[in-house]
Write an enzyme that holds these catalytic residues in place. Structure first.
Site, short mmCIF file in Angstrom:
data_model
loop_
_atom_site.label_atom_id
_atom_site.label_comp_id
_atom_site.label_asym_id
_atom_site.label_seq_id
_atom_site.Cartn_x
_atom_site.Cartn_y
_atom_site.Cartn_z
CG ASP A 93 14.92 28.07 59.70
OD1 ASP A 93 15.10 27.06 60.81
OD2 ASP A 93 15.87 28.94 59.43
CG ASP A 301 15.84 23.73 64.97
OD1 ASP A 301 15.09 24.42 63.87
OD2 ASP A 301 17.04 24.29 64.54
#
Length: 424
Positions: A93, A301
């Site tokens: 992440d 992301d």
């Protein structure tokens, strides 16, 4: 005048100094898609990705919220923790900092295929007290200096992890050449909830001091995501000196990395416009700007599947795609990724979609990097979604397929290059 370091700066300096002696300057790891072992069809892969993207988008990137975004991410990273090492399959992440794994004794743990890590069985585990500089103020304000640092990470989709903060040895890299790094701060989670997505925890790859990147003392990393629909292919993830762009015929494009005081862990870039083919879309100036209050902007992301655009930009992209295809989308009023009726067989030709970033960097997306064809219902879908004007836009991983992405925080720059990621 001498400027004194704060406790977190001092911690980073200590970590960098200690790791520089024993840790290598570069690491090679791999990212595995969360659906790689599911045997899913192309249509099923897309449905699952749409579901995760919707959850990620609904949780939002709100600068005023203390909650993290959704823990729904797309790629797993295999490591080992402790001595003797216990396998640790983590969600990778780039939008959060804390690395955590499920720990014994479990108050509440989701099922996992590998043994749950037991800190009492590891010779290198050490719990951290509240007085430690690593214990963030939000975690230490309600405890005494002699008590343990108890953390809680809550995500926007309802997932969470809670437990104690400690230090431990992590083993990185392939089994043929593993590298062990000691003294890494992590969350030992004894109370965890949410969808694990075949993982046992999370590796935080954000820009904060608790990030694994900061603790390893590496100022840059790169990844190269292989074909989305060939989920059995691993994707390389390179750290430190190994994080260099592969030479090739294309020109390297670079744009500044921005940082928001309200969201310091995230990797912001300045998207200044979008073209479809030779047509620059009439998106209002400032649509994607990062505002002073932390709203807006665009983050890169790896955990969000589809790119998410502020509504006015999204509407212009959808409208232009509709004009090229000669028909409106089925779900015209929605902010979901729109689909268009298409004849059976080969999907229609589409011009390149170009994202124009600050510094003159253009990311050219071929048809299969922003559109997909659903054979089951003969629909042609734009794999880009919309969000409210004040929300943060996101450059998703579907659009990053076969583009090597290099994040260099030492110079504050994102560079990218079209690459056959399966050969890197």
């Amino acid at each position: 005048m001498v400027k004194c370091m704060g406790p977190l700066q001092a911690l980073s300096l200590v970590l960098l100094t200690s790791l520089a002696v024993s840790a290598p300057s570069g690491y090679r790891l791999v990212l595995t898609h969360v659906d790689s072992k599911g045997g899913y069809t192309k249509t099923e892969l897309m449905r699952r990705a749409v579901h995760r993207s919707r959850l990620r988008a609904l949780s939002g990137y709100d600068a005023t919220s203390p909650r993290l975004h959704s823990v729904q991410v797309e790629y797993l990273m295999e490591l080992a923790i402790g001595k003797p090492p216990v396998p640790f399959v983590a969600l990778a992440d780039t939008g959060s900092d804390l690395t955590w794994t499920q720990c014994q004794p479990c108050k509440l743990c989701f099922p996992q295929d590998t043994p749950v890590y037991d800190p009492s069985a590891s010779s290198t585990f050490s719990p951290l007290p509240c007085s430690s500089a690593t214990c963030l103020p939000i975690w230490s304000r309600n405890c005494t200096p002699s008590s343990l640092c108890r953390y809680r990470y809550a995500y926007g989709d309802g997932a969470y992890s809670a437990g104690i903060l400690g230090t431990e040895t992590l083993t990185l890299g392939p089994s043929s050449a593993p590298v062990s790094v000691g003294g890494v701060a992590f969350g030992c989670g004894t109370d965890n909830g949410g969808d694990s997505l075949n993982s046992t925890g999370t590796v935080g790859l954000g820009r904060g001091t608790l990030s694994l990147l900061a603790q390893l003392g590496v100022g840059k990393f790169s990844y190269c995501l292989t074909d989305f629909f060939n989920s059995a292919l691993d994707s390389p993830f390179l750290l430190g000196t190994l994080a260099e762009l592969a030479p090739g015929p294309s020109t390297v494009q670079s744009t500044p990395l921005l940082q928001s005081p309200q969201n310091p862990s995230r990797y912001f870039v300045s998207l200044q416009g979008i073209s479809l083919g030779d047509v620059r879309l009439p998106i209002p100036n400032g649509t994607f700007d990062l505002r002073g209050d932390g709203t807006g902007g665009m983050i890169v992301d790896s955990g969000t599947t589809f790119t998410i655009l502020a509504e006015s930009g999204f509407r212009e992209v959808v409208g232009r795609v509709a004009r090229v295809l000669g028909q409106p989308p089925v779900n015209a009023s929605s902010l979901d990724a729109p689909c268009f009726p298409a004849p059976a067989g080969e999907p229609p030709y589409m011009p390149d979609l170009v994202l124009h970033f600050a510094g003159g960097a253009d990311m050219r997306l071929y048809r299969d990097n922003y559109m997909s064809y659903n054979e089951e219902d003969s629909s042609f879908c734009l794999n880009i979604a919309g969000t409210t004007p004040e929300s943060t836009s996101v450059l998703g991983n579907f659009q990053q397929q076969n583009i090597q992405m290099l994040f260099d925080t030492t110079v504050g720059q994102l560079s990218f290059l079209p690459t056959d990621c399966s050969k890197l």
